[in-house]
Enzyme design. Structure first.
Site, PDB file in Angstrom:
ATOM      1  N   VAL A 297      57.392   9.776 -36.851  1.00  0.00           N
ATOM      2  CA  VAL A 297      55.784   9.415 -37.051  1.00  0.00           C
ATOM      3  C   VAL A 297      55.361   7.986 -37.317  1.00  0.00           C
ATOM      4  O   VAL A 297      54.502   7.486 -36.824  1.00  0.00           O
ATOM      5  CB  VAL A 297      55.028  10.251 -37.896  1.00  0.00           C
ATOM      6  CG1 VAL A 297      54.849  11.751 -37.400  1.00  0.00           C
ATOM      7  CG2 VAL A 297      55.458  10.038 -39.373  1.00  0.00           C
TER       8      VAL A 297
ATOM      9  N   SER B 135      48.030  13.993 -52.327  1.00  0.00           N
ATOM     10  CA  SER B 135      48.799  14.476 -53.492  1.00  0.00           C
ATOM     11  C   SER B 135      48.001  14.506 -54.730  1.00  0.00           C
ATOM     12  O   SER B 135      46.909  13.997 -54.702  1.00  0.00           O
ATOM     13  CB  SER B 135      50.105  13.608 -53.776  1.00  0.00           C
ATOM     14  OG  SER B 135      50.635  13.851 -55.071  1.00  0.00           O
TER      15      SER B 135
ATOM     16  N   TYR C 106      54.249   5.586 -53.465  1.00  0.00           N
ATOM     17  CA  TYR C 106      53.741   6.850 -53.147  1.00  0.00           C
ATOM     18  C   TYR C 106      52.220   6.906 -53.458  1.00  0.00           C
ATOM     19  O   TYR C 106      51.396   7.285 -52.872  1.00  0.00           O
ATOM     20  CB  TYR C 106      54.813   7.876 -53.693  1.00  0.00           C
ATOM     21  CG  TYR C 106      54.343   9.214 -53.416  1.00  0.00           C
ATOM     22  CD1 TYR C 106      54.842   9.992 -52.381  1.00  0.00           C
ATOM     23  CD2 TYR C 106      53.945  10.067 -54.660  1.00  0.00           C
ATOM     24  CE1 TYR C 106      54.492  11.479 -51.912  1.00  0.00           C
ATOM     25  CE2 TYR C 106      53.445  11.518 -54.234  1.00  0.00           C
ATOM     26  CZ  TYR C 106      53.756  12.055 -53.176  1.00  0.00           C
ATOM     27  OH  TYR C 106      53.513  13.299 -52.608  1.00  0.00           O
TER      28      TYR C 106
ATOM     29  N   SER D  59      49.966   4.998 -51.421  1.00  0.00           N
ATOM     30  CA  SER D  59      49.857   5.525 -50.268  1.00  0.00           C
ATOM     31  C   SER D  59      48.841   6.566 -50.081  1.00  0.00           C
ATOM     32  O   SER D  59      48.143   7.068 -49.238  1.00  0.00           O
ATOM     33  CB  SER D  59      51.435   5.870 -49.470  1.00  0.00           C
ATOM     34  OG  SER D  59      51.915   4.838 -49.456  1.00  0.00           O
TER      35      SER D  59
ATOM     36  N   ILE E   1      55.134  21.454 -55.658  1.00  0.00           N
ATOM     37  CA  ILE E   1      55.196  22.634 -54.578  1.00  0.00           C
ATOM     38  C   ILE E   1      56.794  22.640 -54.202  1.00  0.00           C
ATOM     39  O   ILE E   1      57.439  21.524 -54.020  1.00  0.00           O
ATOM     40  CB  ILE E   1      54.514  22.627 -53.199  1.00  0.00           C
ATOM     41  CG1 ILE E   1      53.012  22.071 -53.767  1.00  0.00           C
ATOM     42  CG2 ILE E   1      54.673  23.685 -52.355  1.00  0.00           C
ATOM     43  CD1 ILE E   1      52.149  22.969 -54.210  1.00  0.00           C
TER      44      ILE E   1
HETATM   45  N1  LIG Z   1      56.252  19.225 -52.367  1.00  0.00           N
HETATM   46  C1  LIG Z   1      55.416  18.814 -53.261  1.00  0.00           C
HETATM   47  O1  LIG Z   1      55.502  19.073 -54.643  1.00  0.00           O
HETATM   48  C2  LIG Z   1      54.283  17.748 -52.852  1.00  0.00           C
HETATM   49  C3  LIG Z   1      53.413  17.301 -53.757  1.00  0.00           C
HETATM   50  C4  LIG Z   1      52.505  16.472 -53.084  1.00  0.00           C
HETATM   51  C5  LIG Z   1      52.416  16.153 -52.012  1.00  0.00           C
HETATM   52  N2  LIG Z   1      53.430  16.424 -50.887  1.00  0.00           N
HETATM   53  C6  LIG Z   1      53.538  16.035 -49.532  1.00  0.00           C
HETATM   54  O2  LIG Z   1      53.568  17.194 -48.799  1.00  0.00           O
HETATM   55  C7  LIG Z   1      54.002  16.612 -47.450  1.00  0.00           C
HETATM   56  C8  LIG Z   1      54.970  17.817 -46.906  1.00  0.00           C
HETATM   57  O3  LIG Z   1      56.076  17.331 -47.688  1.00  0.00           O
HETATM   58  P1  LIG Z   1      56.825  18.832 -48.149  1.00  0.00           P
HETATM   59  O4  LIG Z   1      56.928  18.794 -49.857  1.00  0.00           O
HETATM   60  O5  LIG Z   1      56.618  20.036 -47.508  1.00  0.00           O
HETATM   61  O6  LIG Z   1      58.361  18.349 -48.058  1.00  0.00           O
HETATM   62  P2  LIG Z   1      59.630  18.821 -46.953  1.00  0.00           P
HETATM   63  O7  LIG Z   1      60.618  17.813 -46.829  1.00  0.00           O
HETATM   64  O8  LIG Z   1      59.757  20.221 -46.998  1.00  0.00           O
HETATM   65  O9  LIG Z   1      58.840  18.603 -45.375  1.00  0.00           O
HETATM   66  C9  LIG Z   1      58.483  17.437 -45.000  1.00  0.00           C
HETATM   67  C10 LIG Z   1      59.069  17.134 -43.525  1.00  0.00           C
HETATM   68  O10 LIG Z   1      58.511  16.049 -43.036  1.00  0.00           O
HETATM   69  C11 LIG Z   1      59.510  15.596 -42.141  1.00  0.00           C
HETATM   70  N3  LIG Z   1      59.595  14.062 -41.949  1.00  0.00           N
HETATM   71  C12 LIG Z   1      60.049  13.221 -42.866  1.00  0.00           C
HETATM   72  N4  LIG Z   1      59.901  11.976 -42.300  1.00  0.00           N
HETATM   73  C13 LIG Z   1      59.340  12.338 -41.115  1.00  0.00           C
HETATM   74  C14 LIG Z   1      58.950  11.032 -40.238  1.00  0.00           C
HETATM   75  N5  LIG Z   1      59.204   9.895 -40.231  1.00  0.00           N
HETATM   76  N6  LIG Z   1      58.445  11.795 -39.124  1.00  0.00           N
HETATM   77  C15 LIG Z   1      58.405  12.892 -38.736  1.00  0.00           C
HETATM   78  N7  LIG Z   1      58.857  13.941 -39.696  1.00  0.00           N
HETATM   79  C16 LIG Z   1      59.225  13.426 -40.837  1.00  0.00           C
HETATM   80  C17 LIG Z   1      60.761  15.904 -42.950  1.00  0.00           C
HETATM   81  O11 LIG Z   1      61.973  16.223 -41.942  1.00  0.00           O
HETATM   82  C18 LIG Z   1      60.495  17.497 -43.480  1.00  0.00           C
HETATM   83  O12 LIG Z   1      60.526  18.536 -42.325  1.00  0.00           O
HETATM   84  C19 LIG Z   1      54.468  15.253 -47.710  1.00  0.00           C
HETATM   85  O13 LIG Z   1      53.197  14.167 -47.063  1.00  0.00           O
HETATM   86  C20 LIG Z   1      54.334  15.227 -49.334  1.00  0.00           C
HETATM   87  O14 LIG Z   1      54.278  13.815 -49.909  1.00  0.00           O
HETATM   88  C21 LIG Z   1      54.370  17.359 -51.357  1.00  0.00           C
END
Ligand SMILES: NC(=O)c1ccc[n+]([C@@H]2O[C@H](COP(=O)([O-])OP(=O)(O)OC[C@H]3O[C@@H](n4cnc5c(N)ncnc54)[C@H](O)[C@@H]3O)[C@@H](O)[C@H]2O)c1
Length: 251
Positions: free
Chosen positions: A63, A141, A154, A157, A187
Site C-alpha cells: 500500500v 488503535s 506508531y 501515525s 487483538i
Molecule cells: N493486533 C492488535 O492488537 C492491533 C491493535 C491496534 C491496532 N491494530 C491495527 O490493526 C491493523 C491490522 O493489523 P492486524 O493486527 O490484523 O495484523 P496482521 O499482521 O494480522 O494483519 C496485517 C496485514 O497487513 C498486511 N500488510 C502489512 N504491510 C502491508 C503493506 N505495506 N501493504 C499491504 N498490506 C500490508 C500484512 O501482510 C498482514 O496480512 C493494523 O493497522 C494495526 O496497526 C492492531
C-alpha cells in the site's frame, strides 16, 4: 453459513486482508453480501487465506507503493463497477524507543500506518462520491488516543489516522460519505500472536486490563467494521470507536 446480508449490493475494499483483522473483515463482509477487493502484499499468504471466497478479488500491492491506491480503486471499478466501503486497515506495529528510532523506521511506519490512508482514500474518493452513501473506515488503535513505550512512530501515525478521520468526516459529509476510525485494543492477530504466546505476562497484562477479561479476536473488530459499514451507522461520522473490552477506561 449465510449472513444477515447487511451489506447486500455493497462493494468494499479492504487493505491488509491476508491475516488478522483484514482477513476476518473480508470473510464477514462477503458473508453479509458484499463484493470485496482484498489487498495485501505481493508474497503474502492472501491466496491461501481468502483466495477461495466468492465475490472477492485480490490486489497484491504494497500500500505504500506509488501505484497501489490507483490499483485498488481500479480493481473495484473494473471488477464490480464502483466502491461503497473503504477499509484502510493495513499496518505495522514496528517501533523503537525514541533515542534508538532511526529515520528509516520512522519513515516506514508513518508511510504505512498514516500516509497510505490518505493516499488510498484520495484515490478512492471519486468512487465513494458516486456511491452516494460511501463509508471510510480506518484502523487506528487505542494509541490513537494514548502514548506507548517504544511506539513513537506508531502512536504518532495512529493519532494521525484519527485526525484524518475527523477531517474526512468534515470534508466528505456533503457527498453522503461517513468516515470513522476503529481503535482496537489488544487483538490476537499476525502482529501480536507470537508475542502473546511467547510472553504470557504480556498476554495476562492485556487480559486483566480489559474488564471483560479476555484478549480481543479479529472478529471483534470485523463486527465493529460491519456496523460502521452498514446503513445502521448512516449518522455516525468522525468517531474514534474504542473496541478494547473496556481496557482504556480504568486507571
Ligand atoms: N493486533 C492488535 O492488537 C492491533 C491493535 C491496534 C491496532 N491494530 C491495527 O490493526 C491493523 C491490522 O493489523 P492486524 O493486527 O490484523 O495484523 P496482521 O499482521 O494480522 O494483519 C496485517 C496485514 O497487513 C498486511 N500488510 C502489512 N504491510 C502491508 C503493506 N505495506 N501493504 C499491504 N498490506 C500490508 C500484512 O501482510 C498482514 O496480512 C493494523 O493497522 C494495526 O496497526 C492492531
Amino acid at each position: 453459513m449465510a449472513g444477515t446480508q447487511r451489506l447486500e449490493g455493497k462493494i468494499a475494499a479492504v487493505t491488509g486482508a491476508a491475516d488478522g483483522i483484514g482477513k476476518a473483515t473480508v470473510e464477514l463482509f462477503a458473508r453479509e453480501g458484499a463484493r470485496v477487493v482484498a489487498n495485501d502484499l505481493p508474497g503474502s499468504k492472501i491466496d491461501e487465506t481468502i483466495g477461495g471466497i466468492e465475490n472477492v478479488v485480490i490486489v497484491k500491492k504494497d500500500v505504500t507503493d506509488a501505484d497501489a491506491p490507483a490499483a485498488i480503486a481500479k480493481a473495484a471499478e473494473e471488477a464490480f463497477g464502483g466502491l461503497d466501503i473503504l477499509f484502510n486497515n493495513a499496518g505495522t506495529a514496528a517501533g523503537a524507543p525514541v533515542d534508538e528510532l532511526s529515520d528509516e523506521l520512522w519513515d516506514h511506519v508513518v508511510s504505512l500506518d498514516l500516509t497510505s490512508v490518505v493516499r488510498i482514500t484520495r484515490a478512492c474518493l471519486p468512487l465513494l462520491k458516486k456511491s452516494g452513501a460511501g463509508r471510510i473506515i480506518s484502523t487506528g488503535s487505542v494509541m490513537s488516543s494514548f502514548g506507548g513505550q517504544g511506539m513513537a512512530a506508531y502512536t504518532a501515525s495512529k493519532h494521525g489516522v484519527l485526525g484524518l478521520t475527523r477531517t474526512f468526516a468534515v470534508e466528505f459529509g456533503q457527498y453522503g460519505i461517513t468516515a470513522n476510525c476503529i481503535q482496537p485494543g489488544a487483538i490476537v492477530t499476525g502482529i501480536t500472536r507470537d508475542v502473546f504466546s511467547e510472553d504470557p505476562s504480556f498476554s495476562e497484562y492485556w487480559k486483566n486490563k480489559a474488564p471483560v477479561g479476555r484478549l480481543g479476536q479479529p472478529e471483534d473488530i470485523a463486527n465493529a467494521a460491519l456496523f460502521l459499514a452498514s446503513d445502521d451507522a448512516a449518522f455516525v461520522s468522525g468517531v474514534g470507536l474504542l473496541v478494547d473490552g473496556g481496557a482504556m477506561q480504568g486507571i
